[in-house]
Design an enzyme around this catalytic site. Structure first.
Site, mmCIF file in Angstrom:
data_model
loop_
_atom_site.group_PDB
_atom_site.id
_atom_site.type_symbol
_atom_site.label_atom_id
_atom_site.label_comp_id
_atom_site.label_asym_id
_atom_site.label_seq_id
_atom_site.Cartn_x
_atom_site.Cartn_y
_atom_site.Cartn_z
ATOM 1 N N HIS A 170 0.840 -1.210 0.000
ATOM 2 C CA HIS A 170 0.000 0.000 0.000
ATOM 3 C C HIS A 170 0.875 1.260 0.000
ATOM 4 O O HIS A 170 0.707 2.148 -0.855
ATOM 5 C CB HIS A 170 -0.910 -0.023 1.240
ATOM 6 C CG HIS A 170 -1.826 1.154 1.367
ATOM 7 N ND1 HIS A 170 -3.138 1.110 0.994
ATOM 8 C CD2 HIS A 170 -1.605 2.415 1.821
ATOM 9 C CE1 HIS A 170 -3.702 2.295 1.220
ATOM 10 N NE2 HIS A 170 -2.789 3.104 1.723
ATOM 11 N N GLU A 171 1.803 1.328 0.931
ATOM 12 C CA GLU A 171 2.646 2.534 1.024
ATOM 13 C C GLU A 171 3.541 2.670 -0.205
ATOM 14 O O GLU A 171 3.857 3.784 -0.629
ATOM 15 C CB GLU A 171 3.468 2.529 2.318
ATOM 16 C CG GLU A 171 2.638 2.521 3.616
ATOM 17 C CD GLU A 171 1.563 3.601 3.685
ATOM 18 O OE1 GLU A 171 1.736 4.666 3.050
ATOM 19 O OE2 GLU A 171 0.537 3.381 4.367
ATOM 20 N N HIS B 260 1.685 4.614 -2.755
ATOM 21 C CA HIS B 260 1.779 6.059 -2.487
ATOM 22 C C HIS B 260 3.167 6.560 -2.895
ATOM 23 O O HIS B 260 3.306 7.605 -3.531
ATOM 24 C CB HIS B 260 1.594 6.337 -0.989
ATOM 25 C CG HIS B 260 0.167 6.263 -0.516
ATOM 26 N ND1 HIS B 260 -0.832 7.041 -1.050
ATOM 27 C CD2 HIS B 260 -0.422 5.528 0.474
ATOM 28 C CE1 HIS B 260 -1.980 6.789 -0.402
ATOM 29 N NE2 HIS B 260 -1.750 5.871 0.512
ATOM 30 N N GLU C 126 -4.771 7.869 -2.919
ATOM 31 C CA GLU C 126 -5.231 6.594 -2.369
ATOM 32 C C GLU C 126 -5.528 5.585 -3.478
ATOM 33 O O GLU C 126 -5.415 4.377 -3.268
ATOM 34 C CB GLU C 126 -6.462 6.839 -1.485
ATOM 35 C CG GLU C 126 -6.825 5.694 -0.563
ATOM 36 C CD GLU C 126 -5.814 5.405 0.541
ATOM 37 O OE1 GLU C 126 -4.852 6.194 0.724
ATOM 38 O OE2 GLU C 126 -5.961 4.368 1.211
HETATM 39 ZN ZN ZN Z 1 -3.166 5.192 1.903
#
Ligand code: ZN
Length: 497
Positions: A261-262, A265, A291
């Site tokens: 997830h990170e 980003h 996101e």
């Molecule tokens: Zn996030």
């Protein structure tokens, strides 16, 4: 480049330098700083934040921008000026006494919230939340809006988004998802989650995470991975993007998926044009689009059947013996479990958005004065029962679970749900443009997808409004369709519903 534009760039690069220092101090606070450093760190950060605010609202900057607007620069310069002027006007609309009062009230509210949650005593937090709602209403009035106060707050995180549009899309999502959740709840089959639980040494998790980061395309020469209690990512400056994760030897899924997830980003930040640093074209367009990048890599890719073919050999390498005889299908089941929880941050792909829809509806009703802070606990619990079939054990697990309101973050939650919707839009379009995507993912070749995202999203910075950017990337008007189709297809197959 005109002389006036050069002066604008110079001012922006000064603000950028201060923001860069602030980001590094925040990163350090979450990762390395000893507990006793907190008081002086808060003072330092407040002083720097004050300098940023002064420079960003300096009337001389405003005059420079007004003078530059519409003077026929090239498209990039015009976009920078347009967006900087937008930021400037927004920043100066909120009176200083309101900014100060919000800062003071939210500082008190953060302490009250932490205590209220620990002691499970909603009344400790409620009066401060009531004051925050009043201040946010004043802020919305100061900022101005066309339809309703919530729009003014939403605009901070998702420029151009309107509450009425989101509410319509989210209502469609809710109508479609509630029965899907209900069906999944009635299927008590063992999903084999133990596969990724218990006795998974942290050293192996760390090596696995770094291996995956490199394969995905996160540049470890231009970034780092460290540890923090709550995973996050932050860009200090071009060439320095920091990710954090969190290891639990009893649960591999937590670190695996928070790292992916990170990374999503972080790769967005790494893909922003470095020659536009400190200017709008060098910045992420919105929290919703940000996101979408993390969710796309985490869910559409990281929880796909194709990804399991890539992942399984890595698991065997980093946890010798542990995954012998395991099939990719078993992994697929284990990482795609639908299990309604009262807690948002524990929510799965299907239930997550329902947690957000609930929060947005309550925020919007509070801002409109249709409900009172005192009504929140019961409204919260009723809605949880109706949508997810679970009732929080107490307020700590219910209305008090999130930190956001204590920071005055109203209009922020919907960006999480928008991220889910945009991720599905982008994934659908990427699959259309990259017919071999599943095969590439299965063999660990993520470059075609990353290149596609760089081209369609990352390199544009704030050139277009978020919704227009997604529209341009996919060729269709963003909505709930691809997201719902994706969830129905995936969980329909896994749960035979
Ligand atoms: Zn996030």
């Amino acid at each position: 480049m005109t002389e006036a534009y050069a002066r604008y760039r110079e001012r922006m690069s000064e603000i950028q330098a201060l923001n860069s220092a602030l980001s590094l101090l925040s990163w350090d606070q979450e990762t390395l700083m000893p507990p006793r450093g907190l008081a002086s760190r808060s003072t330092t950060r407040a002083a720097l934040a004050g300098l940023v605010h002064d420079r960003a609202t300096d009337p001389a900057l405003g005059a420079l921008l007004e003078g530059l607007a519409g003077t026929g620069q090239d498209a990039a310069a015009a976009a920078n000026v347009r967006e900087s002027l937008r930021d400037y006007r927004r920043a100066v609309r909120v009176p200083r006494d309101l900014v100060t009062e919000l800062a003071e009230t939210t500082t008190l509210a953060q302490q009250a919230w932490a205590e209220a949650r620990t002691r499970n005593e909603w009344p400790l937090f409620a009066p401060l939340l009531g004051r925050i709602v009043g201040l946010k209403r004043r802020e919305a009035e100061a900022l101005g809006y066309r339809d309703e106060p919530y729009d003014a707050l939403l605009d901070e995180y998702e420029p151009g988004a309107r509450a009425a549009d989101l509410a319509r899309i989210f209502a469609e999502v809710r109508t479609a998802l509630v029965p899907l959740v209900e069906a999944a709840r009635r299927d008590p089959a063992d999903r084999g989650e133990d596969l990724l639980r218990g006795g998974l040494p942290v050293a192996g998790q760390d090596a696995l995470g770094r291996h995956i980061l490199k394969d995905l395309g996160f540049d470890l020469e231009g970034g780092r991975l460290d540890l923090s209690a709550h995973p996050f990512s932050t860009q200090i400056a071009p060439g320095d993007v920091r990710l954090t994760t969190h290891y639990d030897a009893d649960d591999l899924q937590k670190s695996l998926y928070s790292t992916i997830h990170e990374a999503g980003h972080g790769m967005y930040e790494q893909g922003l044009p470095a020659d536009q640093v400190g200017l709008p074209l060098g910045e992420a367009v919105s929290l919703g689009v940000h996101e979408s990048q993390s969710r796309l890599w985490e869910n559409q890719i990281g929880r796909s059947r194709a990804f399991m073919s890539y992942l399984l050999p890595l698991l065997r390498r980093h946890f010798p013996g542990r995954f012998d005889g395991v099939a990719p299908e078993q992994l697929d089941r284990a990482v795609n479990v639908v299990r309604p929880s009262a807690i948002r941050i524990e929510a799965d792909e299907v239930t997550y958005t329902l947690h957000i829809v609930l929060r947005m509806e309550l925020e919007r009703a509070l801002l409109r004065g249709e409900i009172d802070v005192a009504d929140l606990p019961s409204l919260w619990n009723e809605r949880m029962r109706a949508d997810l079939g679970v009732v929080p054990a107490d307020d700590a697990e219910g209305v008090l679970q999130d930190i956001h309101w204590s920071f005055g973050l109203f209009g922020y939650f919907p960006t999480y749900a928008l991220g889910n919707l945009y991720a599905a839009e982008l994934h659908l379009a990427a699959k259309r443009d990259l017919p071999g995507l599943d095969d590439e993912v299965a063999r660990g070749d993520f470059l075609p997808l990353l290149t596609w995202l760089r081209e369609r999203i990352h390199r544009h910075g704030r050139e277009l409004a978020p919704r227009e950017l997604v529209h341009a990337a996919t060729g269709r008007e963003p909505g709930a369709g691809p997201y719902l189709d994706y969830l129905r297809a995936k969980f329909g197959a896994l749960y035979a519903v």
